[in-house]
Design a protein around this motif. Structure first.
Motif, mmCIF file in Angstrom:
data_model
loop_
_atom_site.group_PDB
_atom_site.id
_atom_site.type_symbol
_atom_site.label_atom_id
_atom_site.label_comp_id
_atom_site.label_asym_id
_atom_site.label_seq_id
_atom_site.Cartn_x
_atom_site.Cartn_y
_atom_site.Cartn_z
ATOM 1 N N ALA A 61 43.716 45.122 70.830
ATOM 2 C CA ALA A 61 43.074 45.661 69.633
ATOM 3 C C ALA A 61 43.919 45.394 68.395
ATOM 4 C CB ALA A 61 42.848 47.159 69.803
ATOM 5 N N THR A 62 45.223 45.575 68.525
ATOM 6 C CA THR A 62 46.129 45.317 67.405
ATOM 7 C C THR A 62 46.125 43.835 67.042
ATOM 8 O OG1 THR A 62 47.565 47.169 67.990
ATOM 9 C CG2 THR A 62 48.530 45.433 66.632
ATOM 10 N N ARG A 63 46.155 42.988 68.060
ATOM 11 C CA ARG A 63 46.151 41.544 67.827
ATOM 12 C C ARG A 63 44.877 41.103 67.110
ATOM 13 N NH1 ARG A 63 45.953 39.998 72.724
ATOM 14 N NH2 ARG A 63 48.152 40.467 73.111
ATOM 15 N N ALA A 64 43.739 41.696 67.488
ATOM 16 C CA ALA A 64 42.470 41.344 66.854
ATOM 17 C C ALA A 64 42.506 41.686 65.368
ATOM 18 C CB ALA A 64 41.323 42.089 67.538
ATOM 19 N N GLY A 65 43.097 42.852 65.029
ATOM 20 C CA GLY A 65 43.219 43.237 63.630
ATOM 21 C C GLY A 65 44.145 42.313 62.863
ATOM 22 N N GLN A 66 45.225 41.922 63.486
ATOM 23 C CA GLN A 66 46.180 41.022 62.841
ATOM 24 C C GLN A 66 45.560 39.649 62.575
ATOM 25 O OE1 GLN A 66 49.306 41.270 65.772
ATOM 26 N NE2 GLN A 66 50.372 42.926 64.681
ATOM 27 N N MET A 67 44.714 39.196 63.470
ATOM 28 C CA MET A 67 44.039 37.913 63.281
ATOM 29 C C MET A 67 43.001 38.010 62.169
ATOM 30 S SD MET A 67 45.344 35.636 65.279
ATOM 31 C CE MET A 67 44.069 34.377 65.270
ATOM 32 N N PHE A 68 42.285 39.124 62.138
ATOM 33 C CA PHE A 68 41.204 39.286 61.160
ATOM 34 C C PHE A 68 41.737 39.434 59.737
ATOM 35 C CE2 PHE A 68 37.654 41.999 59.320
ATOM 36 C CZ PHE A 68 36.760 40.946 59.203
ATOM 37 N N LYS A 69 42.931 39.960 59.583
ATOM 38 C CA LYS A 69 43.471 40.201 58.241
ATOM 39 C C LYS A 69 43.601 38.908 57.444
ATOM 40 C CE LYS A 69 48.417 39.933 59.364
ATOM 41 N NZ LYS A 69 49.674 40.707 59.542
ATOM 42 N N LYS A 70 43.657 37.773 58.137
ATOM 43 C CA LYS A 70 43.817 36.488 57.462
ATOM 44 C C LYS A 70 42.588 36.107 56.653
ATOM 45 C CE LYS A 70 46.803 34.834 61.216
ATOM 46 N NZ LYS A 70 46.960 33.835 62.316
ATOM 47 N N THR A 71 41.428 36.607 57.064
ATOM 48 C CA THR A 71 40.180 36.246 56.386
ATOM 49 C C THR A 71 39.387 37.459 55.898
ATOM 50 O OG1 THR A 71 39.046 36.176 58.522
ATOM 51 C CG2 THR A 71 39.929 34.101 57.688
ATOM 52 N N ALA A 72 39.872 38.658 56.187
ATOM 53 C CA ALA A 72 39.128 39.870 55.853
ATOM 54 C C ALA A 72 39.068 40.122 54.350
ATOM 55 C CB ALA A 72 39.766 41.077 56.536
ATOM 56 N N ALA A 73 37.989 40.751 53.925
ATOM 57 C CA ALA A 73 37.855 41.176 52.540
ATOM 58 C C ALA A 73 38.848 42.306 52.270
ATOM 59 C CB ALA A 73 36.426 41.658 52.287
ATOM 60 N N LYS A 74 38.972 42.675 51.025
ATOM 61 C CA LYS A 74 39.924 43.732 50.664
ATOM 62 C C LYS A 74 39.522 45.066 51.274
ATOM 63 C CE LYS A 74 42.271 45.816 46.696
ATOM 64 N NZ LYS A 74 42.398 45.809 45.220
ATOM 65 N N ARG A 75 38.211 45.282 51.392
ATOM 66 C CA ARG A 75 37.708 46.539 51.949
ATOM 67 C C ARG A 75 36.911 46.251 53.207
ATOM 68 N NH1 ARG A 75 36.551 51.807 50.198
ATOM 69 N NH2 ARG A 75 34.745 52.750 51.181
ATOM 70 N N VAL A 76 37.290 46.872 54.306
ATOM 71 C CA VAL A 76 36.605 46.701 55.596
ATOM 72 C C VAL A 76 36.240 48.084 56.121
ATOM 73 C CG1 VAL A 76 36.782 45.864 57.959
ATOM 74 C CG2 VAL A 76 37.910 44.610 56.114
ATOM 75 N N VAL A 77 34.968 48.316 56.334
ATOM 76 C CA VAL A 77 34.505 49.607 56.845
ATOM 77 C C VAL A 77 34.400 49.537 58.365
ATOM 78 C CG1 VAL A 77 32.671 51.343 56.804
ATOM 79 C CG2 VAL A 77 33.209 50.028 54.732
ATOM 80 N N MET A 78 35.168 50.377 59.052
ATOM 81 C CA MET A 78 35.128 50.441 60.513
ATOM 82 C C MET A 78 34.101 51.492 60.930
ATOM 83 S SD MET A 78 37.554 48.298 61.332
ATOM 84 C CE MET A 78 37.578 48.650 63.102
#
Length: 230
Positions: A61-78
């Motif tokens: 789960a942590t790895r998935a977040g770390q990968m997504f941060k490279k392309t994620a928008a400034k605001r991400v609603v979980m």
């Protein structure tokens, strides 16, 4: 003589026909204690209190977040299921994004809960294919008292439509991306079935058929996938 019901062509999607205003991603929970034990845990009375992530699941789960941060928008609603394994996945994923400076609120939605598997509860997960075989013939089927595939499609797609409708438009000027980016944290069957609701085409409404969920690429544990209408 009993007339054909036509259920194989039934659709229960609640997504609007027009393009969605926001981006949606599916995130399956990481490896859970139930996965390791190879048992079915779908009862909210159990799943919301026990059978959380394993050490490997937390890392995933942590790895998935770390990968997504490279392309994620400034605001991400979980938006997460309230089952322990999904909620823990959402928390770790969000934590990784926050460390990267993202704004990442988390909300719980029961609409993203695991599909209910009726009398198969706590049984071997090797029995899933028995249910999927019935899904292929009739998305309204309820063998063993399971929640019908089309019912799962209805509740999950209704949530997407609600989020898309209620959240305001906006732009992340600095990143050039939609600032309303949603990550839906849920379970294998729920997300497989939700994907079918995104296959809608104006000329082919039966593409929404929830019976097709096992024909789609399988979502691995802690895998993130963008949901797109075509």
């Amino acid at each position: 003589m009993k007339r054909p019901t036509g259920k194989a062509k039934a659709t229960a999607s609640c997504l609007p026909k027009k393009p969605l205003r926001h981006r949606f991603f599916a995130l399956r929970h990481g490896e859970s204690e139930a996965n390791v034990a190879k048992i079915i845990i779908s009862d909210p009375k159990v799943g919301t209190k026990a059978f959380g992530l394993t050490a490997a699941g937390r890392k995933g789960a942590t790895r998935a977040g770390q990968m997504f941060k490279k392309t994620a928008a400034k605001r991400v609603v979980m938006v997460s299921s309230d089952f322990s394994r999904a909620k823990q996945t959402a928390q770790l994923f969000a934590q990784a994004l926050r460390k990267a400076g993202r704004i990442c609120p988390l909300r719980i939605a029961k609409e993203l809960r695991e599909r209910r598997f009726g009398s198969l509860e706590a049984d071997s997960d090797a029995r899933y294919p028995e249910v999927w075989a019935q899904d292929r013939h009739d998305p309204a089927a309820r063998p063993f008292g399971v929640e019908a595939a089309q019912a799962v499609q209805r509740r999950t797609s209704r949530l997407v439509a609600k989020l898309d409708r209620e959240l305001p438009d906006g732009a992340d000027v600095a990143h050039g991306l939609n600032w309303r980016c949603h990550v839906l944290v849920s379970h294998g069957d729920a997300l497989q079935i939700l994907q079918t609701a995104f296959l809608a085409e104006s000329q082919a409404p039966d593409n929404l058929n929830a019976s097709k969920h096992r024909t789609l690429p399988h979502l691995d544990r802690a895998e993130l996938r963008e949901l797109k209408k075509r």
